[in-house]
Structure formats: structure tokens, C-alpha cells
Design a protein around this motif. Structure first.
Motif, short mmCIF file in Angstrom:
data_model
loop_
_atom_site.label_atom_id
_atom_site.label_comp_id
_atom_site.label_asym_id
_atom_site.label_seq_id
_atom_site.Cartn_x
_atom_site.Cartn_y
_atom_site.Cartn_z
N UNK A 1 28.83 32.97 52.66
CA UNK A 1 29.93 33.28 53.57
C UNK A 1 30.50 32.02 54.18
N UNK A 2 29.59 31.26 54.73
CA UNK A 2 29.99 30.04 55.41
C UNK A 2 30.68 29.09 54.46
N UNK B 1 32.23 29.67 51.54
CA UNK B 1 33.55 30.11 51.11
C UNK B 1 34.54 30.04 52.25
N UNK B 2 34.05 30.37 53.44
CA UNK B 2 34.94 30.33 54.59
C UNK B 2 35.47 28.92 54.82
N UNK B 3 34.59 27.96 54.72
CA UNK B 3 35.02 26.59 54.94
C UNK B 3 35.87 26.06 53.80
#
Lengths: 124, 720
Positions: free
Chosen positions: B102-103, B105-107
């Protein structure tokens, strides 16, 4: 949330648009996560590697064998070459001064030195 | 710090077409994600997750990667240690993996799009178990909607990348010491042969752990400073691999100058205690004036009190004198009745009261003490008169008088005891004075002889003390690991006796323990708390201290013998002298090369496997290639990659180690990868940007149709 925490974006947001199923739906709160995953040992056991031909490499196959070279003995406290072993505490030591120190160590320090070598007494 | 995470959010996610693969290097230490075809990953962070509770709101939040500790103070991190999705080098906790993805891809900037619409190339460990692989594929397909996935081994990508750079040949060996494990993989014709690969479960994590524990044991009072991150920094900065461990250790053992140069010292922050400035002159003068005034006032009050008391005493004295004069005139028989009114029983009492009053008056008037001694004696003898019944034999007294007599005996013995104690004290003082004077005279008349005698005495005493200490520590460890051990002194024997009788006596008959109150006193005797650790200050030790101080005064060349004075192995906490700068220094000497040694000798840590140099031999043996010439080709191009290969001295050591196991004269060339940390990602990136990459991936349909068996046999072809 404090301002600087929000700014640094420290915290993972709860909703992502690119996910089909969000985290909080998949892992509802309150359920203990300990049951949800298998540990490595269980994974390996479940694989049943013995059913497959031993030629094929698999996770267990490629593990290295024990060493053929003679074991290197170094002093537990100083790190020098240590030909001697203290029969009472089972620590290796290099010379008499280190021996004096070993004999005056409290017991929990002795166990910690031994556990560096994975030789501590483990009471289950 | 060499490894710095980059976690800035990328903004150009939407600029990349759907065909561009995303490349993820999912390592046990760091997670790197970026676009295929680029030279560097966009986002890099440590592969850990923390779930602390926010202090203000109380909700549990997720924090991925390593962050500024200053910001973390808003969270209660006590119950949540950093957790990793890895166990050894296999991913097993997919909830944590999901947070990390999650982190990541989010970044990368993906927030805003419907799904991750790019093929993903993700790295895994060698011979990843099917369970882990399938769970990962499922996570990527189901939750993120990735169209196609490919799995590859990070060491292989690194090798291919370096092969493209020309550092290594098509056939060769890749040695990859990583974070939790170390692998050796042979390459034939550019493809890794997993049959010949070999894995030892020792990595950078173990080195850091070993260093941390060694430092904590050596400096127990600085233990809080040795956090895992700080120790990792220390390791990256200061650790090196010695070309020959034994020789290096001998250098340090002999304390040569080279060893001194190789020792590094870490100074912990330390604030010297502030030196108080003497108060200025004015302050002193003012304070003195105030004190003077106070003194004056007190003196006046004392004076007033004294004069009033003197008046009172004089009055009393006069009254008593008057009484005495009256008594003289009165007859013997009439005395009791006469004195009834006044409250005194006999004439002696009146006399003693009178004497006391006179003495008090004199004291109040400030007369010298000499007279008081005489008066005290008089009082003592007069108090003797107060015990008239003592000398009267028992049978002549009534029961009341008997009681009275007992009381008087008691009083008399106590007063006598007090006097005796006082006498003894005076005598001791005189004795000491005399001894000191004798000493001084001796010293003055013959200084050398005196000094010699003193030295001899010191030596004897220190011998005795050391012997006692030895006995004590030997006695302490007689029973191996039993707490403080049992000391074989009288107190201990007594206690054992009590315990055994108490335990075994009560078998037969009724148990009447506890009926009497005195029975419970047994526990007091048995209690270990009563047993002092050191039996107080032994007379010998006290004598030793006295002699030492005397010697230090008298002899300028005397140096007290240090007991157990080894500064290197164990540092004694200085309790009694003010802490100096040196106490806050952490010395890294032998540890600098002792800790990385476990890569080559895992037995030092208790792991029963081969070290890096032997692993190469094992790997070649497993390949079971016939010709010597083929083996030579393998050893001619050995590549070292992986985070732990950054330790200085690794190439020389490996070369020496491999030369030991190969026949004489075999060609050995060891190369370090151009960038051991990022090469895996770069290799994967260049692989993914190749034209035929799409043929190596598998889609969701493939995964569901073909099932697990197919997934197990899925292997990437590295030369396309």
C-alpha cells in the motif's frame, strides 16, 4: 492528529483508490492476526518436499551442510584466540586475567555470553 | 548513514503507459520500487511496519518504514515493536506485506487510479516455497488488480546486470550475503542453476545483533544507547573483515601500536558537572553580616534565659540550704514527718538535691568542667545511697520491698554499664592517640625502616583480602547456576540445618508449629536478607584501607596495587569518584572484525553451517560438473553482491578462502558488484524493460487455470 504528523504523512491512510478490497475490510478489527498466517516452519512442512524428487532444488534442499573445517575457538569476552574452557560456566577464555573476570561475573551475564554462541541453558 | 530512505510521493504516475512494468525489489532489509527502464528506484524504505497507538485519540495506526523518531513521540510505541513480513528470507505475513505494498504504491503516486494497471516484476528468495509465491500472486491479482506478474531472484538480476556491464562472464558464481541469509548461486550460460545453489542462514542482521549484544555486555551502564539502528550505523561505519582472524586477534592481544590505530572510540554525549562559581565578595560580606546579626540575637536570647535560670537555681539552692539548716536542728526521729511536706524522704536526698542544684548553678555560670568531674563522682556516690535495699539480703524484705530492690538493682547495673562504656571510650581514645604518636616518632627517627614495615604489612593484608575474595567468588559458583550460590560459611550452614529440620521434623505426629509465637522466629533466622553480602567491613579490609592511606601520605612513590585492573574486557563502573569523560567512551577494538567473522564461521554464533568461503566449494560440488576446466571457468568470475558485501576486506578474504579449497594454481578472480545494494533493482529494471519481458510474466487467468503445480515450476528465464 498533530499538524506535523499530518504533514509528514506518517500514517497510512485507511482508503486507497487503487485497491479492490480495503485493508480494514479484509482484516476486520478484533480478530487476532496470529491465526491468519503460517510460520516458516509450517509452510515448509505443508510443502511436503519429500514427495518430490530429491534432484529438484527446493527451499530445504539448498540449505548448506555443516562445516567441515575445524571449529574456530575464540574467547567469549575478549575475542582473542581461546584455547581454554571454564568447566563451571562453559565460557571460553584466553588468559588468566579474563578467567578472573569470568569468575566474578554475575550469572545473568554468563548466560548472555553463552547465548551469543547459542549455548545458553534454556529452561522450557 | 549510508542507507537513506526516499519516500517522497512521486507525481508522474499517470504519465507512464500501462505497458510499463513496475519493478519491486522486495528485500528483507529494504523495499525498492520504481519504473522499469530507469536507473534508480523511485521509492526506497525499510521493510518494516509499526502499529502504534496514537496517544491523543487512542486509535491504532499503521506506520510503514523508518521515520523520524521525533515525530513518533506522539504515538505510544511500547506495545508495537517494528514487525517485518519476513521470516528468514521468505514472506509469510501477508497482512504486513499488504501494508507495505500500500505504502509503496501510494508513494509512487498511484492514489487516484482505479487499480494498478501495470505489470509487476517482484523479487523473491531462491526456491521460494509455493505457498508464499501463491499468496503473493493472489495479493497482487486480487487486491491490487495487477494484470500480470513475474517473480525473479534478486541475486540473479544483479549478476545479469553486472554481466552486461562486463564485470563477470556468462559462467560464474554469484555470492550474495544479504540481510538474513547468504546465497551462492552458480551461473552456466547466463542462467542460474538452482540445483547447485547453497544457502546459509547468516546475514547482516546477525552481525548487527552480535555487535549489539557484545557492546551491551561490555558497557552495561550505557545499554540504553545501543539501539538497533545505532548499532547498525556503527557496523556500517567501523566494521571490517580481517584477512586472517587469528593474526589480527594476536595484534590486539599483544597491544601493538597497529592495534592502537585500529581501535576506534565513540564518545557519548557527556556534560561535565558545572563548576560552581564562588560567590562574589559582596555576597560573602552580606551573608556574613546577616549571620552576625542572627548570632547576636541568639546570644541575647540565650543570655536572658541563662540569667533567669540562674535566678531560679539560686532560689532553689537557698531554699534547700534553709531546709538543711532546719534539719540539723531537728531530731533524728522527727525527720521523716518533717520532710513529708517537702517531698524528700531522707536527709541524704536533700543533700544530694542540694549538691545537684549547686552544680547546675555553677554550670550555668560557666565554670570550668574540671570541677564537674568531682561533683559527678559525688553524685554517683550519692546515687548509690539511693539503692539502700540492694545490700539488704532478700529474706529480710517484704514483697513490695523486693520489687523495689529489683528495680534498684536494674538501675544500678545500667548506670554502671554506662560508666564502664564511657571509661572504655576514653581509654580507646587515649590508646589511639598514643599509637599515633608512637608511629610519628618511629617515622621521624627512621623513615626507611618504617616505610618497609608498612609495605610489608600492606602486602600481607592485600594477600589476605584477595584470598578471602577468591574464596567468596569460588564459593559463589559452587552450585553452577543457582542464583548467588551458597556460601560455605557458618551462617549458611546454620541456615541449611534449620531448613532441613524444619522441613523434615514435622512428618510424624501433629504439626504444632506455629502454636508458640517463638516458632515464627525461625523464619527470621532462615531469611536470606539477614545475610549480609560482605559481612560488613572486615577488620582486615579496614586495616588495609588505613595502611594504604598512610602509605599514600608518606611515600610519594607508592602506587596501590590495582585489583582486577583490566580496562579492556570489562569496564568497572566508577561509583565513588566523579565521572570523567573517559567513562562515556565506547571503545571498539576487537569487535570491529569479530562480528563480521560470523559470515565465515557461523559456528561462532552457534549456527551449524558452512561459511561463505566454504559455500563456494559446496556449490561447485553440488553442480557435479566433470571437468576441472569447467570449475575453473566458474571460479574465474565470482561476483559478490548484496548489502553485507560492502564490508571492507571481503574480496581479499574470500579469495584467500576459496583458494584454500581449490586445487593449487586454479584461477580465481573475485569481483565486487558495481553497486551491491542497488544492482538487484537495476538488473530487474533492465530486464523488465526488455522486449520479451511480457512472455515471462503470467496473468491472472494463467494463475487460476494452471494451478499450483504450474506455479511451482515457474521459473524466469534470465537471458532474453
Amino acid at each position: 492528529m498533530e499538524a506535523e504528523v499530518v504533514e509528514a504523512e506518517l500514517v497510512l491512510p485507511a482508503y486507497f483508490s487503487f485497491k479492490r478490497i480495503q485493508s480494514h475490510e479484509k482484516y476486520p478489527k478484533g480478530q487476532s492476526s496470529a491465526r491468519r498466517f503460517k510460520h516458516l516452519k509450517q509452510i515448509i512442512q505443508a510443502e511436503n518436499f519429500q514427495n518430490y524428487p530429491p534432484d529438484e532444488p527446493n527451499y530445504v534442499n539448498i540449505e548448506s551442510p555443516p562445516s567441515m573445517h575445524p571449529c574456530k575457538r575464540i574467547c567469549d569476552i575478549t575475542g582473542y584466540e581461546a584455547p581454554y574452557l571454564d568447566p563451571r560456566t562453559k565460557l571460553r577464555y584466553a588468559n588468566t586475567e579474563v578467567f578472573k573476570i569470568i569468575r566474578s561475573l554475575p550469572n545473568d551475564h554468563v548466560q548472555r555470553y553463552l547465548s551469543l554462541r547459542n549455548a545458553a541453558v534454556v529452561l522450557k | 548513514m549510508p542507507f537513506i530512505s526516499q519516500t517522497r510521493r512521486q507525481s508522474d504516475y499517470n504519465l507512464f503507459p500501462s505497458a510499463t512494468p513496475i519493478v519491486i525489489d522486495n528485500g528483507a532489509s529494504y523495499f525498492r520500487i520504481g519504473w522499469a527502464g530507469e536507473n534508480d528506484p523511485r521509492v526506497v524504505f525499510r521493510n518494516i511496519v509499526q502499529r502504534p497507538r496514537h496517544k491523543a485519540t487512542g486509535e491504532t495506526v499503521t506506520v510503514v518504514g523508518d521515520h523520524d523518531p521525533a515525530l513518533l513521540k506522539y504515538f505510544d510505541c511500547t506495545r508495537s515493536g517494528p514487525r517485518s513480513a519476513f521470516d528468514s528470507n521468505v514472506v509469510y505475513q501477508f497482512e504486513i506485506m499488504e501494508y507495505i505494498l500500500d505504502f509503496g504504491f501510494d508513494r509512487m503516486g498511484a492514489n487516484g487510479s482505479q487499480q494498478i494497471d501495470h505489470p509487476v516484476l517482484i523479487t523473491e528468495c531462491v526456491c521460494n516455497p509455493v505457498y508464499s509465491r501463491s499468496k503473493m500472486a493472489e495479493l497482487l491479482f486480487e487486491t491490487y488488480g495487477v494484470p500480470s506478474v513475474a517473480f525473479g531472484v534478486d541475486a540473479a538480476f544483479s549478476y545479469k546486470y553486472n554481466q552486461q556491464l562486463g564485470i563477470c562472464a556468462r559462467d560464474g558464481l554469484a555470492i550474495c550475503p544479504g540481510f538474513t541469509t547468504a546465497h551462492v548461486i552458480p551461473f552456466v550460460d547466463g542462467e542460474p542453476i538452482y540445483k547447485g545453489s547453497c544457502r546459509t542462514n547468516i546475514g547482516g542482521y546477525h552481525i548487527t545483533d552480535q555487535l549489539k549484544q557484545l557492546l551491551s555486555l561490555k558497557y552495561p551502564h550505557h545499554m540504553t544507547k545501543f539501539t538497533w539502528e545505532k548499532v547498525e550505523d556503527l557496523k556500517m561505519e567501523h566494521c571490517y573483515i580481517a584477512p586472517d582472524y587469528a593474526a589480527e586477534a594476536r595484534l590486539f592481544q599483544n597491544g601493538t601500536k597497529e592495534a592502537e590505530e585500529k581501535t576506534r572510540t565513540w564518545q557519548l554525549p557527556w556534560v561535565p558537572p558545572a563548576v560552581e562559581e564562588g560567590p562574589s565578595e559582596e555576597e560573602l560580606a552580606r551573608k556574613a553580616a546577616i549571620r552576625e546579626r542572627q548570632g547576636q540575637r541568639l546570644r541575647e536570647m540565650a543570655e536572658a534565659k541563662r540569667s533567669s535560670r540562674i535566678n531560679e537555681l539560686e532560689n532553689e539552692l537557698q531554699g534547700l540550704e534553709f531546709l538543711l539548716r532546719q534539719l540539723e536542728r531537728v531530731e533524728e526521729e522527727d525527720i521523716p514527718s518533717f520532710l513529708e511536706e517537702t517531698g524528700y524522704v531522707s536527709k541524704q536526698e536533700v543533700e544530694s538535691a542540694h549538691a545537684k542544684a549547686a552544680q547546675a548553678l555553677r554550670k550555668a555560670k560557666g565554670e570550668p568542667k574540671g570541677e564537674q568531674v568531682g561533683i559527678e563522682e559525688k553524685i554517683d556516690s550519692s546515687t548509690n545511697e539511693k539503692f539502700p535495699l540492694i545490700n539488704v539480703p532478700d529474706d529480710m524484705l517484704t514483697p513490695e520491698q523486693l520489687k523495689e530492690k529489683r528495680r534498684q538493682i536494674f538501675l544500678k547495673t545500667t548506670t554502671e554499664g554506662r560508666q564502664r562504656a564511657k571509661q572504655k571510650r576514653i581509654e580507646e581514645e587515649l590508646e589511639r592517640e598514643r599509637k599515633n604518636q608512637e608511629d610519628e616518632e618511629q617515622r621521624l627517627e627512621n623513615p626507611e625502616l618504617y616505610l618497609e614495615q608498612l609495605n610489608i604489612r600492606y602486602r600481607e593484608l592485600s594477600e589476605k583480602v584477595e584470598q578471602r575474595k577468591r574464596l567468596k567468588t569460588n564459593g559463589n559458583h559452587t552450585n553452577g547456576g543457582m542464583g548467588r550460590g551458597e556460601r560455605l560459611n557458618a551462617a549458611q550452614k546454620e541456615r541449611m540445618r534449620l531448613l532441613t529440620t524444619a522441613a523434615f521434623d514435622r512428618g510424624k505426629g501433629e504439626d504444632t508449629f506455629g502454636a508458640n509465637d517463638e516458632d515464627w522466629q525461625l523464619y527470621k533466622l532462615m531469611s536470606k536478607d539477614n545475610d549480609d553480602d560482605d559481612d560488613g567491613v572486615d577488620p582486615d579490609e579496614a586495616e588495609l584501607i588505613r595502611v594504604t592511606s598512610r602509605l599514600q601520605e608518606v611515600d610519594p612513590t607508592f602506587v596501590p596495587k590495582l585489583e582486577l585492573g583490566l580496562s579492556q574486557p570489562v569496564v568497572e563502573v566508577p561509583k565513588f569518584r566523579p565521572l570523567t569523560k573517559e567513562d562515556f567512551q565506547v571503545v571498539l577494538g576487537v569487535e570491529r572484525f569479530r562480528c563480521p567473522e560470523i559470515l565465515f564461521h557461523p559456528s561462532l554464533i552457534g549456527v551449524d553451517q558452512v561459511g561463505l568461503d566454504e559455500m563456494a566449494g559446496v556449490s561447485i560440488r553440488r553442480l557435479s560438473c566433470e571437468t576441472q576446466e569447467f570449475e575453473d571457468r566458474l571460479t574465474k568470475s565470482i561476483l559478490i553482491t548484496g548489502g553485507s558485501s560492502l564490508l571492507p576486506g571481503m574480496t581479499e578474504r574470500l579469495e584467500a578462502g576459496i583458494r584454500m579449497i581449490r586445487p593449487c594454481g586454479a584461477p580465481i578472480c573475485v569481483f565486487r558488484a558495481s553497486d551491491p545494494i542497488l544492482d538487484a533493482w537495476r538488473g530487474a529494471s533492465s530486464y523488465a524493460s526488455a522486449y520479451q519481458f511480457a512472455s515471462q510474466t503470467f496473468t491472472r487467468m494463467d494463475y487460476y487455470e494452471k494451478g499450483e503445480d504450474w506455479l511451482r515450476e515457474y521459473q524466469l528465464r534470465y537471458t532474453i
